[in-house]
Design a protein around this motif. Sequence first.
Motif, short mmCIF file in Angstrom:
data_model
loop_
_atom_site.label_atom_id
_atom_site.label_comp_id
_atom_site.label_asym_id
_atom_site.label_seq_id
_atom_site.Cartn_x
_atom_site.Cartn_y
_atom_site.Cartn_z
N ASP A 1 19.43 -11.04 -55.57
CA ASP A 1 18.44 -10.49 -56.50
C ASP A 1 17.26 -9.92 -55.75
OD1 ASP A 1 17.52 -10.60 -59.56
OD2 ASP A 1 15.81 -11.19 -58.32
N TYR B 1 6.94 -10.41 -57.20
CA TYR B 1 7.94 -11.44 -56.91
C TYR B 1 7.49 -12.27 -55.70
CZ TYR B 1 12.58 -13.49 -56.07
OH TYR B 1 13.62 -14.37 -55.90
N PHE C 1 15.31 -19.19 -63.83
CA PHE C 1 15.71 -17.94 -63.18
C PHE C 1 16.72 -17.18 -64.02
CE2 PHE C 1 17.86 -15.19 -60.17
CZ PHE C 1 16.83 -14.74 -59.35
N VAL D 1 14.96 -15.79 -67.25
CA VAL D 1 14.06 -14.69 -66.90
C VAL D 1 14.83 -13.47 -66.43
CG1 VAL D 1 12.16 -14.00 -65.40
CG2 VAL D 1 12.17 -16.27 -66.40
N SER D 2 15.98 -13.67 -65.78
CA SER D 2 16.83 -12.53 -65.41
C SER D 2 17.28 -11.77 -66.65
CB SER D 2 18.05 -13.01 -64.61
OG SER D 2 17.68 -13.53 -63.36
N CYS E 1 14.35 -9.80 -67.78
CA CYS E 1 14.18 -8.63 -66.91
C CYS E 1 15.10 -7.50 -67.35
CB CYS E 1 14.47 -8.99 -65.45
SG CYS E 1 13.18 -9.94 -64.61
N CYS F 1 8.08 -10.67 -65.88
CA CYS F 1 9.34 -11.40 -65.68
C CYS F 1 9.68 -11.55 -64.20
CB CYS F 1 10.48 -10.69 -66.41
SG CYS F 1 10.33 -10.74 -68.22
N ARG F 2 9.36 -10.54 -63.40
CA ARG F 2 9.61 -10.65 -61.97
C ARG F 2 8.73 -11.72 -61.32
NH1 ARG F 2 13.46 -9.63 -58.74
NH2 ARG F 2 12.22 -8.62 -57.12
N GLU G 1 10.38 -14.87 -62.06
CA GLU G 1 11.55 -15.00 -61.19
C GLU G 1 11.14 -15.48 -59.80
OE1 GLU G 1 15.52 -12.35 -61.88
OE2 GLU G 1 13.84 -11.37 -60.91
N PHE H 1 19.87 -7.37 -62.90
CA PHE H 1 19.37 -8.64 -63.41
C PHE H 1 20.39 -9.34 -64.30
CE2 PHE H 1 15.70 -5.77 -62.85
CZ PHE H 1 15.04 -6.47 -61.86
N ASN I 1 23.12 -11.83 -63.11
CA ASN I 1 22.79 -13.22 -62.79
C ASN I 1 23.16 -14.20 -63.91
OD1 ASN I 1 21.59 -12.51 -60.32
ND2 ASN I 1 19.60 -12.16 -61.28
#
Length: 476
Positions: A47, A76, A107, A110-111, A114, A126-127, A130, A188, A191
Amino acid sequence: MRRSAADDHIPDDHVPTAVPPAGDEPDPRRWIVFAVVGVAFLMIALDQTSVATALSTLQEDLGADLAWTGWTITIYSVGQILALPLAGRLSDQFGARRLFLGAIAVFTVVSLLCGLSANLGQLVVCRFLEGLAGGALLPSATAIVAAQFGRDRDRAIALFSSVFPIGAILGPLLGGVLLTVFSWRAIFLVNLPVGIALLLLGSLLIRELPRSRPGPVDIGGIALMLVLLVAAMVAITGIGSVTSGWAGLLAVAVPAVVSAVAAALFLRHITHHPHPVVPLQLLAGRHLGAINLANVLFGSAAIGFSALVPHYAQVRYGIVPIAAGALLTARAIGMISTSWIAVALLRRLGHRPLLIVGMGTVATGLALTALPPIGMSAEAWLFISAAVMGLGMGVAAPATNNAGMHLVPDQASAASGLRTMFRQTGAILAVSVTTAVTSASADPGTANAIAFAALAAVTVVALVVAARVPNHRGRW
């Protein structure tokens, strides 16, 4: 234990204290658990390294300029920096298993967010989340591996640290393929099935570790770090609007002042706090100031290159995303091919000769990247430049990882955390400045080339600074 050459990105050495004593028998299920934890680490690595290939596409699809699009990378790193001081203590207090599974759950969710983001603001938030989840996962994952392998934990953690270089090779290629076949959202959304599977398997296979009473958490210091970094990023991002009158000047001046005030308050805070997030004695004492400065400069060049070169290849030469991503794969291969040689020579030669050779090679790779192709296609030229950059990083990274450690052997973990923090801070500055200047330029390709030339000069400065640290041979 010597660190891998790829840890300039990922802080994989923050092992919580709740680890069984040496001599414990390895767990019979250790390899199954290792596979689960290793795949989680690989997911984070993929990611982190695949998003760099999507900057141009994000800029077009979300209708944002490059200066703000670069926040998808820099924010990030901010999340990871803030997670570092918290993760080890949370793992001690609540258990490594709970923190690991919680980080995977956050994670994964939130992925999804994203991938569903409707605008750049939502994606940036969101990043950041992450980054927090990714930063929280790593210490707990390392503690789980150490506990599972008992007396063989040193070799197991060394093997675990090799997962990130694999992600550094595969991530850019994966990002390029997903961009070519689907869209940036797939980077994203891919994931989701992995995260769900990890949650199920981790819940069934990973046992809870003994807990300990953690030390106090410096919430005030972490909050000041957040304000300092984000305000500085806002000020840098607004550079392109300075020429638009008073409003543009204020857009830069106000966050710059806020960042400066936060920096002053942060220094005052760590001077008086009994347990500061950044120990004052590790900032400037006993040649450590030079090492920290070198790590900021090295991070700006080495990690900044990873974030910037795919976009540079696309805007200056029109290279397709999958080929642009392959440039980072070339760098990763070069890094892996020389890192084992550097590790073998480190005790015999000490860190200084390796720093000089490695950083000199990194500077050469950056300079070649800035120059136009000579006698070959743009793809071949940039591939060779990236490979040269990787060769230098493979030599320099083990040396920078160990430089100064002999000065504070009883605080090795804290020093390692600072190293990661300063490198990520350098990367944030490099990406923020480069994307802001490039966004404001009428010729983005040329502006980006000048930025790579500047990063080459920065690397030379880092070499000079690091060379001032007393050399040390043998163990520390």
